[in-house]
Design a protein around this motif. Sequence first.
Motif, PDB file in Angstrom:
ATOM      1  N   PRO A  47      28.986  48.607  37.454  1.00  0.00           N
ATOM      2  CA  PRO A  47      28.107  48.588  36.280  1.00  0.00           C
ATOM      3  C   PRO A  47      27.002  49.632  36.469  1.00  0.00           C
ATOM      4  O   PRO A  47      26.947  50.295  37.506  1.00  0.00           O
ATOM      5  CB  PRO A  47      27.542  47.170  36.283  1.00  0.00           C
ATOM      6  N   ASP A  81      20.560  49.121  38.083  1.00  0.00           N
ATOM      7  CA  ASP A  81      20.203  48.135  39.100  1.00  0.00           C
ATOM      8  C   ASP A  81      21.359  47.217  39.439  1.00  0.00           C
ATOM      9  O   ASP A  81      21.427  46.673  40.541  1.00  0.00           O
ATOM     10  CB  ASP A  81      19.043  47.275  38.606  1.00  0.00           C
ATOM     11  N   ARG A  82      22.270  47.042  38.483  1.00  0.00           N
ATOM     12  CA  ARG A  82      23.406  46.150  38.773  1.00  0.00           C
ATOM     13  C   ARG A  82      24.356  46.817  39.761  1.00  0.00           C
ATOM     14  O   ARG A  82      25.006  46.134  40.538  1.00  0.00           O
ATOM     15  CB  ARG A  82      24.097  45.737  37.483  1.00  0.00           C
ATOM     16  N   SER A 139      22.919  46.064  43.021  1.00  0.00           N
ATOM     17  CA  SER A 139      23.177  44.677  43.384  1.00  0.00           C
ATOM     18  C   SER A 139      24.611  44.499  43.925  1.00  0.00           C
ATOM     19  O   SER A 139      24.833  43.764  44.896  1.00  0.00           O
ATOM     20  CB  SER A 139      22.918  43.814  42.142  1.00  0.00           C
ATOM     21  N   VAL A 140      25.578  45.191  43.321  1.00  0.00           N
ATOM     22  CA  VAL A 140      26.970  45.117  43.816  1.00  0.00           C
ATOM     23  C   VAL A 140      27.031  45.650  45.251  1.00  0.00           C
ATOM     24  O   VAL A 140      27.633  45.037  46.136  1.00  0.00           O
ATOM     25  CB  VAL A 140      27.916  45.938  42.903  1.00  0.00           C
ATOM     26  N   GLU A 191      32.899  45.663  33.361  1.00  0.00           N
ATOM     27  CA  GLU A 191      32.366  44.557  32.557  1.00  0.00           C
ATOM     28  C   GLU A 191      33.296  44.160  31.411  1.00  0.00           C
ATOM     29  O   GLU A 191      33.390  43.000  31.045  1.00  0.00           O
ATOM     30  CB  GLU A 191      30.983  44.925  32.006  1.00  0.00           C
ATOM     31  N   ARG A 234      30.432  37.777  36.430  1.00  0.00           N
ATOM     32  CA  ARG A 234      29.929  39.148  36.355  1.00  0.00           C
ATOM     33  C   ARG A 234      30.504  39.910  37.548  1.00  0.00           C
ATOM     34  O   ARG A 234      30.900  39.311  38.556  1.00  0.00           O
ATOM     35  CB  ARG A 234      28.405  39.158  36.394  1.00  0.00           C
ATOM     36  N   GLU A 239      29.189  41.631  39.913  1.00  0.00           N
ATOM     37  CA  GLU A 239      28.549  41.403  41.212  1.00  0.00           C
ATOM     38  C   GLU A 239      28.901  40.023  41.774  1.00  0.00           C
ATOM     39  O   GLU A 239      29.030  39.842  42.988  1.00  0.00           O
ATOM     40  CB  GLU A 239      27.025  41.616  41.163  1.00  0.00           C
ATOM     41  N   THR A 240      29.084  39.030  40.876  1.00  0.00           N
ATOM     42  CA  THR A 240      29.462  37.691  41.346  1.00  0.00           C
ATOM     43  C   THR A 240      30.899  37.704  41.860  1.00  0.00           C
ATOM     44  O   THR A 240      31.210  37.110  42.904  1.00  0.00           O
ATOM     45  CB  THR A 240      29.338  36.656  40.202  1.00  0.00           C
TER      46      THR A 240
END
Length: 240
Positions: free
Chosen positions: A85, A88-89, A92-93, A200, A227, A229-230
């Motif tokens: 993504p 910032d995402r 996070s990944v 996404e 998502r 990252e999850t």
Amino acid sequence: MSQRYFVPDLIGHPSVALTDDEAHHAAGVMRVKPGATLTLFDGQNNEAQATVESVSRKRVECRIDEIGEVDRESPRMLLIAVALPKGDRARSVIEKAVELGAHGFVPIVCRRSVARPSDGQRKRLERYVIDASKQCGRNRLMQIAPAIAWSEFVTADTSALFDGTTIDPLADVQRIVADPTGVSADPSGQHPVLFAVGPEGGFDPEEIESALEAGWSTISLGPRILRVETAVGALLAIAQ
Ligand code: SAM
């Protein structure tokens, strides 16, 4: 654990200097002073305890007091390909992949990808890897492969993607699918495992079709849509 800083060339030097981003972090943000004790790591599993000798805005000189190999790696070789993504995402990944012990990361570009790789992207991702490794105490840097189109990646010789890492992704995916916990299929944890997480908007049906034709298998993480990252965190946690 004392503050951690990345110094790529640690071995064989009685003293080293933090420069660039690391000097800025130590001197400008954390305001370290001479006499402070820091932990340094070189990204190749070596960790040192060091004492700050002098500080300027662009350079922090440190004396090495003690150095050795400190291994906090996952015993299982985990590789993950992700359609990142934006913004910032993406950070996070990368953070989750580093914290959960992925050895290698492949940015993939899918039909529904929102983020397109740019020249600066790999450098930025590598910076996120260093920051996450500083935070979580990891001493070996997760490798970032060059971005690759999913259509090429599904059939690529992935053994060439990571230095010194020979992988047979299709056999590995089948092994983990045979037993999603991966435990009874590979009790030694010796074999690398490769996962892919789509963008996404999800993988396009033709992208899934071409992967299945190439020998990949699909894995369900349950009835809810996670998502990116999850999904990355869940896969890596399960695989350990
Ligand atoms: N609307 C998209 C779809 O239905 O495919 C949602 C994509 S999801 C936000 C992003 C990626 O995470 C997916 O391409 C898939 O790789 C992974 N993912 C999310 N939830 C999942 C689940 N429950 N099982 C397996 N993979 C999942």
